[in-house]
Design an enzyme around this catalytic site. Structure first.
Site, PDB file in Angstrom:
ATOM      1  N   GLY A 196    -109.325  31.419 -17.913  1.00  0.00           N
ATOM      2  CA  GLY A 196    -108.520  32.591 -17.568  1.00  0.00           C
ATOM      3  C   GLY A 196    -107.621  32.462 -16.362  1.00  0.00           C
ATOM      4  O   GLY A 196    -107.360  33.452 -15.675  1.00  0.00           O
ATOM      5  N   LEU A 252    -104.763  34.577 -35.122  1.00  0.00           N
ATOM      6  CA  LEU A 252    -104.802  35.963 -35.602  1.00  0.00           C
ATOM      7  C   LEU A 252    -104.126  36.051 -36.968  1.00  0.00           C
ATOM      8  O   LEU A 252    -103.165  35.331 -37.243  1.00  0.00           O
ATOM      9  CB  LEU A 252    -104.105  36.875 -34.587  1.00  0.00           C
ATOM     10  CG  LEU A 252    -104.813  36.956 -33.218  1.00  0.00           C
ATOM     11  CD1 LEU A 252    -103.898  37.577 -32.169  1.00  0.00           C
ATOM     12  CD2 LEU A 252    -106.129  37.746 -33.324  1.00  0.00           C
ATOM     13  N   HIS A 276     -97.877  28.717 -24.208  1.00  0.00           N
ATOM     14  CA  HIS A 276     -98.242  27.439 -24.829  1.00  0.00           C
ATOM     15  C   HIS A 276     -97.793  26.301 -23.915  1.00  0.00           C
ATOM     16  O   HIS A 276     -96.670  26.315 -23.416  1.00  0.00           O
ATOM     17  CB  HIS A 276     -97.563  27.319 -26.203  1.00  0.00           C
ATOM     18  CG  HIS A 276     -97.941  26.065 -26.913  1.00  0.00           C
ATOM     19  ND1 HIS A 276     -99.155  25.911 -27.548  1.00  0.00           N
ATOM     20  CD2 HIS A 276     -97.280  24.896 -27.067  1.00  0.00           C
ATOM     21  CE1 HIS A 276     -99.230  24.695 -28.058  1.00  0.00           C
ATOM     22  NE2 HIS A 276     -98.096  24.056 -27.790  1.00  0.00           N
ATOM     23  N   GLU A 282     -97.354  32.141 -38.165  1.00  0.00           N
ATOM     24  CA  GLU A 282     -97.448  30.682 -38.108  1.00  0.00           C
ATOM     25  C   GLU A 282     -97.728  30.241 -36.669  1.00  0.00           C
ATOM     26  O   GLU A 282     -97.087  30.734 -35.730  1.00  0.00           O
ATOM     27  CB  GLU A 282     -96.137  30.068 -38.607  1.00  0.00           C
ATOM     28  CG  GLU A 282     -96.266  28.609 -38.958  1.00  0.00           C
ATOM     29  CD  GLU A 282     -94.886  27.980 -39.177  1.00  0.00           C
ATOM     30  OE1 GLU A 282     -94.710  26.815 -38.806  1.00  0.00           O
ATOM     31  OE2 GLU A 282     -94.000  28.688 -39.690  1.00  0.00           O
TER      32      GLU A 282
END
Ligand code: GRF
Length: 194
Positions: free
Chosen positions: A15, A96, A110, A144
């Site tokens: 985190g 998800l 990312h 995706e």
């Protein structure tokens, strides 16, 4: 009181990006408020950090929930009852469903310059390719993996002697700054109705 976008952060691990967003949102003029931190594993280290920072935490144990549909309906209820308007994935290691992604606007961070190096082990793959530049991306979450619209990127040079750990550490510092700025920009846009 200025309007702020009610935001949930989803984590699976330590985190550090979550902590950067919580710290940024302490500023009175930051346009997002972190309403809750949700982990898909009760042992996620970030939960303790969030609690210490005074943010509500919730663990929805994906394993105990018994499958993605059950996990996502618990997640959906948790964010709905808290009036969440935007979700930030920060080291959230679960894909998800298209259904969930269609219902909730969500950002992700990312550790690569997307569209390069989607998926895992981005730093070692970039080093193996001998690239000179690596970095990080904040993007909208789409069904995706790592493919949604790019919101912002930071380039990080690959330095002589870098191994995956050193490069990851340098990229992580850039991630924290990028996510803070990107969440602020997106929130301002949402407040303006765009
Ligand atoms: C970060 O590198 C993030 O980009 C990736 O997973 C890592 C999570 O780190 N998706 P942290 O939990 O935010 O410290």
């Amino acid at each position: 009181m200025t309007r702020r976008i009610e935001t949930a952060i989803l984590i699976s691990g330590r985190g550090s990006n979550m902590a950067a967003l919580i710290a940024a949102a302490r500023a009175p003029d930051y346009p997002a408020h972190i309403g809750v931190v949700i982990a898909d594993r009760p042992e996620a280290g970030g939960l303790a950090l969030a609690r210490e920072a005074g943010v509500e935490t919730l663990a929805i144990d994906a394993k105990a929930a018994g499958g993605r549909t059950a996990f996502e309906s618990a997640l959906d209820a948790a964010v709905r009852t808290r009036g969440i308007e935007l979700i930030c994935l920060a080291g959230f290691m679960r894909i998800l469903s298209a259904d969930f992604v269609g219902r909730w606007p969500a950002l992700n961070i990312h550790p690569s310059l997307l569209p390069a190096y989607k998926g895992l082990d981005t730093h070692s793959r970039a080093l193996a390719d001998g690239v000179r530049e690596h970095g990080c991306t904040v993007h909208w979450v789409a069904p995706e993996l790592d493919a949604g619209e790019i919101v912002a990127q930071t380039r990080v040079p690959v330095l002589p002697g870098d191994d995956a750990e050193r490069l990851a550490g340098r990229v992580l510092v850039a991630e924290h700054a990028l996510y803070r700025t990107a969440l602020a920009e997106v929130s301002r846009r949402l407040i303006a109705g765009g």
